[in-house]
Design a protein around this motif. Structure first.
Motif, mmCIF file in Angstrom:
data_model
loop_
_atom_site.group_PDB
_atom_site.id
_atom_site.type_symbol
_atom_site.label_atom_id
_atom_site.label_comp_id
_atom_site.label_asym_id
_atom_site.label_seq_id
_atom_site.Cartn_x
_atom_site.Cartn_y
_atom_site.Cartn_z
ATOM 1 N N GLU A 26 -3.514 -2.115 -0.939
ATOM 2 C CA GLU A 26 -2.243 -2.793 -1.221
ATOM 3 C C GLU A 26 -1.073 -1.988 -0.638
ATOM 4 N N ARG A 27 -1.130 -0.682 -0.787
ATOM 5 C CA ARG A 27 -0.076 0.159 -0.202
ATOM 6 C C ARG A 27 -0.044 -0.008 1.308
ATOM 7 N N TYR A 28 -1.221 -0.005 1.917
ATOM 8 C CA TYR A 28 -1.283 -0.129 3.379
ATOM 9 C C TYR A 28 -0.705 -1.469 3.834
ATOM 10 N N VAL A 80 2.070 2.779 15.345
ATOM 11 C CA VAL A 80 1.346 3.751 16.176
ATOM 12 C C VAL A 80 1.064 4.975 15.308
ATOM 13 N N GLN A 81 -0.138 5.106 14.824
ATOM 14 C CA GLN A 81 -1.349 4.313 14.933
ATOM 15 C C GLN A 81 -1.755 3.841 13.542
ATOM 16 N N GLU A 82 -2.421 2.683 13.469
ATOM 17 C CA GLU A 82 -2.772 2.120 12.168
ATOM 18 C C GLU A 82 -3.782 2.976 11.410
ATOM 19 N N ASP A 83 -4.757 3.545 12.124
ATOM 20 C CA ASP A 83 -5.743 4.383 11.437
ATOM 21 C C ASP A 83 -5.088 5.641 10.873
ATOM 22 N N GLU A 84 -4.082 6.149 11.557
ATOM 23 C CA GLU A 84 -3.353 7.315 11.055
ATOM 24 C C GLU A 84 -2.563 6.959 9.797
ATOM 25 N N GLY A 119 -4.998 6.762 6.913
ATOM 26 C CA GLY A 119 -5.399 8.106 6.517
ATOM 27 C C GLY A 119 -4.298 8.842 5.777
ATOM 28 N N LEU A 120 -3.038 8.629 6.190
ATOM 29 C CA LEU A 120 -1.905 9.267 5.519
ATOM 30 C C LEU A 120 -1.796 8.792 4.070
ATOM 31 N N LEU A 121 -1.922 7.493 3.856
ATOM 32 C CA LEU A 121 -1.822 6.949 2.507
ATOM 33 C C LEU A 121 -2.977 7.403 1.634
ATOM 34 N N ARG A 122 -4.133 7.602 2.243
ATOM 35 C CA ARG A 122 -5.285 8.093 1.494
ATOM 36 C C ARG A 122 -5.074 9.546 1.061
ATOM 37 N N ILE A 138 4.584 5.967 13.983
ATOM 38 C CA ILE A 138 5.725 5.126 14.328
ATOM 39 C C ILE A 138 5.535 3.759 13.687
ATOM 40 N N LEU A 139 6.503 3.356 12.897
ATOM 41 C CA LEU A 139 6.493 2.037 12.272
ATOM 42 C C LEU A 139 7.806 1.364 12.658
ATOM 43 N N GLY A 140 7.776 0.601 13.740
ATOM 44 C CA GLY A 140 8.997 0.023 14.297
ATOM 45 C C GLY A 140 9.210 -1.414 13.851
ATOM 46 N N HIS A 141 10.356 -1.664 13.216
ATOM 47 C CA HIS A 141 10.648 -3.042 12.800
ATOM 48 C C HIS A 141 11.341 -3.799 13.927
ATOM 49 N N LYS A 142 11.202 -5.106 13.878
ATOM 50 C CA LYS A 142 11.758 -5.976 14.901
ATOM 51 C C LYS A 142 13.281 -5.963 14.855
#
Length: 463
Positions: free
Chosen positions: A114-116, A127-131, A134-137, A319-323
């Motif tokens: 849910e957090r993800y 950039v990158q989704e797997d990272e 892993g960060l949230l975990r 990187i989590l870039g919003h539109k």
């Protein structure tokens, strides 16, 4: 008069001879011959050099005195005491550390998936989704940041959209650091480079975010000038290393982060700007750079730097870039503060909002490049979760309000031409006015906020 030169020289030789007879030590005679075969003449040049070194230094300009401190010099007005020795270097990422020690951050009550999903919904790109997963975990309270130049009145993308994204992150357990980039605005020539005006605009921005519903539980507001001055060695060492590891062409490609073009003539300050923004990420200990897509180039520079520096930085910033939200006019990629009719500002009157949206570009049955539909998708639905549109009634029936709880349903109706611009424009205007009404009330009723707004409106916006 004076005796001739030859006589004066003879007198000096006689005086040295008498001194040698009175004190026959090697120090008096000069350096002795290593082989013991006689001595050097009295009065060697080395003695004269030693005498010169002991003389008082030449007088300095009385206006200034340079005090030496560890690692650098400080120029201060004459007569002030020397500064205290520089403190020991702060740990990496010291910005905001004092406040972090005093505050207890709220943990998320959501599960990992849910957090993800909540965090991922913010970004047009990750950039990158797997990272990120892993960060949230690994962390209950990862750090995300965004930097804002105080550059004039705030439009709804900076106001409402920023609140939506911040609240999603804090709900997922993030600590969000707002980097109030006052020095950056000065480097970029905003407000004519007047730092006092820039700080007033920064205070105005914070007042808006508080009024429009930002959850401040896990939020820090950090002023760039203050935090950098607290830890100058840490910050500027990083900036210089980033500058050293990249060539000028690579830095110039980042100039779009300042709203400039590659072909623009840049000042030296603007060349330095990307190196500083790259350093911000590490200075703030940010795990996630949550900025607009227009900042992508410098965020990628930060990831490249992790491989360039020694030792390498293993965990790169995500990187989590919003539109970017388009301007109201046709073909505008984003809102422009220098063109008031291209943007809706957070303290616009109800009449201003209706007028601007009524004139906005809105082609029937077309969603791509349609700012009205984009505002509904990117701002209104995430903020309210729904929107009410007065839709055409059936044959012989009057128009009736319909509440859409899904943007996809609204878009389907619009593309099918069952509702048109004459229906979505009033719905958008009503929703925007509802969202920014608390901001209007805050600036009307709070004396400090009202004075800030008066000053900000009086400032000339400079590009």
């Amino acid at each position: 008069g004076r005796p001739p030169r030859a006589e004066r020289a003879a007198e000096r030789r006689g005086a040295r001879s008498e001194a040698n007879q009175a004190d026959p030590t090697p120090q008096a005679r000069g350096r002795s011959n290593p082989r013991g075969a006689g001595t050097r003449p009295a009065g060697p040049p080395w003695g004269r050099q030693l005498q010169l070194r002991k003389r008082a230094p030449p007088a300095m300009d009385s206006r200034f005195v340079v005090h030496r401190t560890r690692g650098f010099s400080v120029l201060s007005v004459a007569g002030t005491p020397p500064p205290a020795p520089a403190p020991a270097p702060a740990p990496v990422g010291a910005a905001g550390a004092e406040e972090e020690k005093e505050r207890e951050w709220r943990r998320s009550d959501l599960g990992l998936e849910e957090r993800y999903e909540l965090v991922r919904s913010i970004g047009e790109e990750c950039v990158q989704e797997d990272e990120l997963r892993g960060l949230l975990r690994a962390m209950d309270h990862p750090v995300a940041y965004d930097g804002m130049e105080p550059s004039g009145r705030m439009h709804i993308a900076q106001g409402i959209l920023r609140v939506v994204n911040t609240n999603k992150l804090t709900r997922a357990g993030f600590v969000f650091k707002f980097w109030v980039a006052d020095w950056f605005a000065m480097l970029n020539g905003k407000m004519g480079g007047d730092l006092n005006k820039i700080k007033i605009v920064g205070e105005y921005m914070i007042e808006i975010w508080k009024a429009v519903g930002m959850d401040l539980t896990n939020v820090q507001f950090l002023w760039a000038s203050e935090e950098i001055n607290k830890h100058p060695s840490e910050y500027w060492t990083r900036v210089m290393e980033i500058a050293r590891l990249n060539n000028l062409a690579r830095i110039q490609r980042c100039c779009t982060i300042m709203g400039r073009k590659d072909s623009d003539e840049l000042s030296a300050a603007q060349i330095f700007y990307p190196c500083m923004q790259c350093a911000d990420i590490f200075f703030l200990k940010a795990n996630v750079a949550q900025l607009g897509m227009d900042q992508r180039k410098v965020n990628m520079l930060a990831r490249e730097y992790c491989d360039q520096t020694r030792p390498r930085i293993k965990h790169k910033p995500i990187i989590l870039g919003h539109k970017m939200v388009a301007g109201l006019k046709a073909g505008q990629e984003k809102m422009s503060k220098s063109d008031p009719d291209s943007a809706i500002f957070m303290e616009d009157t109800e009449a201003d909002v209706k007028r601007k949206i009524k004139k906005a570009f809105c082609p029937p049955a077309v969603v791509e490049g349609n700012p009205v539909m984009e505002y509904l998708s990117a701002i209104i639905f995430p903020y309210f979760g729904e929107v009410t549109v007065t839709v055409p009634g059936g044959e012989g029936e009057p128009d009736a309000p319909r509440t859409f709880t899904s943007y996809a349903d609204l878009e389907a109706e619009y593309v099918a031409d069952r509702i048109g611009p004459q229906h979505v424009k009033p719905a958008l205007a009503a929703a925007v006015n509802r969202a920014i009404e608390p901001v209007r009330q805050h600036f009307a009723n709070d004396p400090h906020a009202r004075e800030l707004l008066r000053k900000v409106r009086s400032f000339k916006v400079t590009r």
